[in-house]
Structure formats: C-alpha cells, structure tokens
Scaffold this motif. Structure first.
Motif, short mmCIF file in Angstrom:
data_model
loop_
_atom_site.label_atom_id
_atom_site.label_comp_id
_atom_site.label_asym_id
_atom_site.label_seq_id
_atom_site.Cartn_x
_atom_site.Cartn_y
_atom_site.Cartn_z
N MET A 1 6.05 9.21 5.10
CA MET A 1 5.17 8.81 3.73
C MET A 1 6.48 9.10 2.63
O MET A 1 7.34 9.57 3.40
CB MET A 1 4.88 10.44 3.60
CG MET A 1 4.41 11.05 2.10
SD MET A 1 3.72 13.17 2.11
CE MET A 1 4.49 13.42 2.92
N ASN A 45 4.28 17.86 6.87
CA ASN A 45 4.56 16.97 5.62
C ASN A 45 4.01 17.32 4.38
O ASN A 45 4.06 17.57 3.57
CB ASN A 45 3.73 15.52 6.01
CG ASN A 45 4.76 14.79 6.50
OD1 ASN A 45 5.90 15.07 7.33
ND2 ASN A 45 4.26 13.42 7.56
N ARG A 62 0.83 7.79 2.33
CA ARG A 62 1.04 8.32 4.20
C ARG A 62 0.58 7.04 4.31
O ARG A 62 -0.43 6.41 4.21
CB ARG A 62 -0.10 9.53 3.62
CG ARG A 62 0.58 10.57 2.84
CD ARG A 62 -0.25 11.85 2.89
NE ARG A 62 0.22 13.05 3.20
CZ ARG A 62 0.09 14.71 3.30
NH1 ARG A 62 -0.59 14.44 5.33
NH2 ARG A 62 0.25 15.56 3.05
#
Length: 71
Positions: A1, A45, A62
């Motif tokens: 990400m 995350n 992402r």
C-alpha cells in the motif's frame, strides 16, 4: 500500500515515527507531503491508516492479495 499524506515540516517526525513502528518505509518526501510504503497484513495496514488519518490522507493505493501459481 502507498499512502500520500500532508506533512508540514513540524509533523514529519511524528509521521515517520508511526511509520517506523509499523515497519514501513518513507518512499518520497516533498515540500508539504510524504509517501509511506506499507507492506503487511490487512488488519495491520488498517490500524496504521487509522493513526495516519488525522494528518490528512491525500492519496491511497492498495494492491490487495495477489498470487501466482508455480510453473
């Protein structure tokens, strides 16, 4: 990400400290923004994103889970 954040010079060290806690790397630094590269589990995350939101998310990408079978 990849996460691009607003980052005034006075806030950069705070953001970098949070990123280091999650074993992230700083991919790029500009005059008023920085890009954090994040690799890890989805839950981790998401926790990082919750901590970074107050700084101002400018962009977010992402990749999700990817897989390739062996030849």
């Amino acid at each position: 990400m990849l996460v691009k954040l607003k980052a005034a010079p006075g806030q950069r060290q705070e953001i970098i400290s949070i990123a280091e806690t999650f074993r992230c790397t700083i991919a790029d630094v500009g005059l008023d923004a920085l890009v954090v590269q994040v690799v890890g589990e989805t839950a981790q995350n998401n926790a990082l994103l919750q901590l970074l939101k107050p700084y101002g998310l400018l962009e977010l990408t992402r990749t999700g889970e990817t897989a390739m079978s062996r030849p």
